[in-house]
Design a protein around this motif. Sequence first.
Motif, PDB file in Angstrom:
ATOM      1  N   GLU A  19      -0.034 -14.313  -1.997  1.00 31.24           N
ATOM      2  CA  GLU A  19      -1.265 -14.417  -2.852  1.00 31.24           C
ATOM      3  C   GLU A  19      -2.488 -14.420  -2.465  1.00 31.24           C
ATOM      4  O   GLU A  19      -2.609 -15.169  -1.386  1.00 31.24           O
ATOM      5  N   ILE A  20      -3.430 -13.629  -2.909  1.00 32.34           N
ATOM      6  CA  ILE A  20      -4.862 -13.743  -2.155  1.00 32.34           C
ATOM      7  C   ILE A  20      -5.601 -15.043  -2.966  1.00 32.34           C
ATOM      8  O   ILE A  20      -5.767 -14.859  -4.007  1.00 32.34           O
ATOM      9  N   PRO A  21      -6.222 -15.881  -2.015  1.00 32.82           N
ATOM     10  CA  PRO A  21      -6.494 -17.140  -2.551  1.00 32.82           C
ATOM     11  C   PRO A  21      -7.789 -16.779  -3.346  1.00 32.82           C
ATOM     12  O   PRO A  21      -8.576 -15.903  -3.109  1.00 32.82           O
ATOM     13  N   ASN A  22      -8.215 -17.532  -4.474  1.00 31.10           N
ATOM     14  CA  ASN A  22      -9.316 -17.320  -5.293  1.00 31.10           C
ATOM     15  C   ASN A  22     -10.552 -17.913  -4.793  1.00 31.10           C
ATOM     16  O   ASN A  22     -11.960 -17.641  -4.702  1.00 31.10           O
ATOM     17  N   LEU A  43     -11.454  -4.894   1.754  1.00 30.15           N
ATOM     18  CA  LEU A  43      -9.790  -4.878   1.982  1.00 30.15           C
ATOM     19  C   LEU A  43      -9.496  -5.951   3.411  1.00 30.15           C
ATOM     20  O   LEU A  43      -8.325  -6.644   3.079  1.00 30.15           O
ATOM     21  N   ASN A  44     -10.109  -5.817   4.212  1.00 29.33           N
ATOM     22  CA  ASN A  44      -9.582  -6.691   5.304  1.00 29.33           C
ATOM     23  C   ASN A  44      -9.920  -8.384   5.004  1.00 29.33           C
ATOM     24  O   ASN A  44      -9.130  -9.139   5.318  1.00 29.33           O
ATOM     25  N   GLU A  45     -11.126  -8.436   4.197  1.00 31.65           N
ATOM     26  CA  GLU A  45     -11.161 -10.111   4.022  1.00 31.65           C
ATOM     27  C   GLU A  45     -10.130 -10.536   3.003  1.00 31.65           C
ATOM     28  O   GLU A  45      -9.393 -11.569   3.132  1.00 31.65           O
ATOM     29  N   ASN A  46      -9.689  -9.701   1.988  1.00 34.36           N
ATOM     30  CA  ASN A  46      -8.287 -10.046   0.897  1.00 34.36           C
ATOM     31  C   ASN A  46      -7.209 -10.243   2.175  1.00 34.36           C
ATOM     32  O   ASN A  46      -6.480 -11.020   1.913  1.00 34.36           O
ATOM     33  N   CYS A  47      -6.837  -9.264   2.940  1.00 33.61           N
ATOM     34  CA  CYS A  47      -5.552  -9.354   3.972  1.00 33.61           C
ATOM     35  C   CYS A  47      -5.740 -10.736   4.523  1.00 33.61           C
ATOM     36  O   CYS A  47      -4.882 -11.236   4.564  1.00 33.61           O
ATOM     37  N   LEU A  48      -6.874 -10.970   5.331  1.00 35.55           N
ATOM     38  CA  LEU A  48      -7.186 -12.054   6.116  1.00 35.55           C
ATOM     39  C   LEU A  48      -6.999 -13.445   5.352  1.00 35.55           C
ATOM     40  O   LEU A  48      -6.328 -14.240   5.612  1.00 35.55           O
ATOM     41  N   VAL A  94      -3.329  -5.265   9.702  1.00 36.40           N
ATOM     42  CA  VAL A  94      -3.701  -3.745   9.574  1.00 36.40           C
ATOM     43  C   VAL A  94      -3.420  -3.553   7.964  1.00 36.40           C
ATOM     44  O   VAL A  94      -2.500  -3.122   7.613  1.00 36.40           O
ATOM     45  N   PRO A  95      -4.596  -3.622   7.303  1.00 39.95           N
ATOM     46  CA  PRO A  95      -4.563  -3.491   5.876  1.00 39.95           C
ATOM     47  C   PRO A  95      -4.808  -2.017   5.335  1.00 39.95           C
ATOM     48  O   PRO A  95      -5.436  -1.240   6.050  1.00 39.95           O
ATOM     49  N   SER A  96      -4.168  -1.994   4.135  1.00 36.18           N
ATOM     50  CA  SER A  96      -4.143  -0.572   3.502  1.00 36.18           C
ATOM     51  C   SER A  96      -3.725  -0.661   2.214  1.00 36.18           C
ATOM     52  O   SER A  96      -3.144  -1.675   1.661  1.00 36.18           O
ATOM     53  N   GLU A  97      -4.489   0.243   1.023  1.00 34.95           N
ATOM     54  CA  GLU A  97      -4.272  -0.303  -0.215  1.00 34.95           C
ATOM     55  C   GLU A  97      -3.408   0.811  -0.996  1.00 34.95           C
ATOM     56  O   GLU A  97      -2.973   0.951  -1.985  1.00 34.95           O
ATOM     57  N   THR A  98      -2.644   2.030   0.111  1.00 37.00           N
ATOM     58  CA  THR A  98      -1.853   3.006  -0.220  1.00 37.00           C
ATOM     59  C   THR A  98      -0.573   2.469  -0.648  1.00 37.00           C
ATOM     60  O   THR A  98      -0.159   1.476  -0.198  1.00 37.00           O
ATOM     61  N   ILE A  99       0.103   3.066  -1.662  1.00 37.82           N
ATOM     62  CA  ILE A  99       1.389   2.820  -2.188  1.00 37.82           C
ATOM     63  C   ILE A  99       2.559   3.583  -1.199  1.00 37.82           C
ATOM     64  O   ILE A  99       3.645   3.111  -1.559  1.00 37.82           O
ATOM     65  N   ASP A 100       2.002   4.039  -0.495  1.00 38.63           N
ATOM     66  CA  ASP A 100       2.972   4.961   0.556  1.00 38.63           C
ATOM     67  C   ASP A 100       3.212   4.367   1.601  1.00 38.63           C
ATOM     68  O   ASP A 100       2.338   3.889   2.527  1.00 38.63           O
ATOM     69  N   ALA A 130      -4.613  -7.253  -8.435  1.00 34.50           N
ATOM     70  CA  ALA A 130      -3.222  -7.749  -8.711  1.00 34.50           C
ATOM     71  C   ALA A 130      -3.065  -9.253  -8.196  1.00 34.50           C
ATOM     72  O   ALA A 130      -2.522  -9.989  -8.627  1.00 34.50           O
ATOM     73  N   GLY A 131      -3.954  -9.479  -7.168  1.00 36.49           N
ATOM     74  CA  GLY A 131      -4.386 -10.510  -6.454  1.00 36.49           C
ATOM     75  C   GLY A 131      -3.027 -10.912  -5.429  1.00 36.49           C
ATOM     76  O   GLY A 131      -2.845 -12.023  -5.141  1.00 36.49           O
ATOM     77  N   TYR A 132      -2.321  -9.982  -4.890  1.00 33.03           N
ATOM     78  CA  TYR A 132      -1.504 -10.230  -3.674  1.00 33.03           C
ATOM     79  C   TYR A 132      -1.579  -9.255  -2.627  1.00 33.03           C
ATOM     80  O   TYR A 132      -2.115  -8.289  -2.802  1.00 33.03           O
ATOM     81  N   VAL A 133      -0.853  -9.562  -1.323  1.00 37.53           N
ATOM     82  CA  VAL A 133      -0.863  -8.512  -0.498  1.00 37.53           C
ATOM     83  C   VAL A 133       0.804  -8.572   0.077  1.00 37.53           C
ATOM     84  O   VAL A 133       1.259  -9.556  -0.525  1.00 37.53           O
TER      85      VAL A 133
END
Length: 388
Positions: A19-22, A43-48, A94-100, A130-133
Amino acid sequence: MTANPTIFTFADSTGLILEIPNHRQNLASQSFSHPSAWYQAYLNENCLSAVLPWLQEDFTRQAKVWPYTNSLASIWELVNGTAVNTDVSRFILVPSETIDLSELRVPQEWVDLPSWVGDYYLAVQVDADAGYVRVWGYCTHAQLKTQGKYDPSDRTYTLDASELTTDMSVLSVELQFCSQTATRTQLASLPSLPVTQAQNLITRLGNPEVITPRLAIPFELWGGLMEHGGWRTSLYERRIGLPEQRSVLQWLQAGVSQTAEAMGWGRLNLQLSAAGARSVEGLQPGITLSRRLAIAGQTYELSISPQGEAEALSWRFELRNATVGAVIPGGFKLRLLTEDLQPFPNNEDIATTAVEQLFVEVALEAGEGIVWEVEPLPENYDREILKF
C-alpha cells in the motif's frame, strides 16, 4: 502494528503488493524543470514510500535512502530510480506504471556508475490512483551486466521477465544464506572531468529546454557529473532556476541560503573581543559557519571561519565533538579537495589518537570551489561544492 506496511497477496501472484501510505512526504512537491521530471519524481516518491517500510520491516530497521532524502530531487530530476542502503546490501528501486511486465528496464546510471550500482534491482509497478505498488521481480547487478541487453537509444539495460526472480519470498532467503555470492560485476572508474568542462556542461544542460539531459552528451561525461554530488546538485538547481546556493562569502555577509539551511548549515557569532577580532573586508568579526554531523552515534560540528586580513585571507575548516569536553576518536580524518576532487598539499588532518579538534587551513582564489570530506562518513552525506 500501524507502522507496518500493508501487504496484499493474491492467489495467482508471487509478487508483493504494498500500500502507498497517505502520509508520504510529498517530495515531488519540490521544484522540477519540466512536467515529465515532476511525474518521474511522483512515481519514485510513491514507490519509495511503499517499499522502504517493507524493507525496514522485513530486512533491517537501518534501511535508508542513499545518498539521503534531501538529495532525491536532484536525482529524480535527471534519472529514474532510487537507491536504498542496508548494512550489507543496496537495493535499487526501479518504478514504472506500465502494465507490461515482460521486462525490467534499468537506467544505465544505476548499472555502470561505480558509486551508484546496487546489489539487487527491484521491478516495481506503481498504480498511484489505486494506492498500491507491486514489486513483481528482482535481479542482481551481475545479471544485468551478463544477461541484460543494453539499449543505446535510451541508455537502459533490459532484462526479460523470465530472467527475473518473481517469487519475492526468495529474496530474504538469498540475503540470509547466500551472503557470500557475488551480486555485483566489477566496474572500471570513469575518467575524471576537469572543472572547466564540468562547469560548461552544467551551463549547457542547465537549460530546462534540454528535456532529457542524460541523453544529450556521451555517457562518460554525463556519468562524471552524476557521480559528483556537488555537480549533480548544481545542475539540478540550475535547471529549476535557483541562483548560486553555496557561496560562503554570501552566507557570512547576508545569511545562509534556504537550501544550505536544509542541509544543516547555520551561522554562529563567536563575539570575539575587540583585541581578538581580526578584520576581513566586508565580514563581521566573529561570524563563523557551522554544520552538525552525525557520525557513529555521536554528534560533531564542522565549522568554517575566515582567517587573517583581506589581502592574505585564508579559511579554517575545523571539526570538533559537539559535546563539551568530548574528543574526536583516533582514526578520524578531515579532508579538503578541489572542486574536481583532487588533493593538494596539507589538505587533510588525521587523528592518530583521540584529539580535541581536527583542522585544515586553505587559501583560495575568488570563485574557487572546495569539497570537504570526513572519515568515517557522516550520516546523510553527499558531496557539496562550497564557493569562496
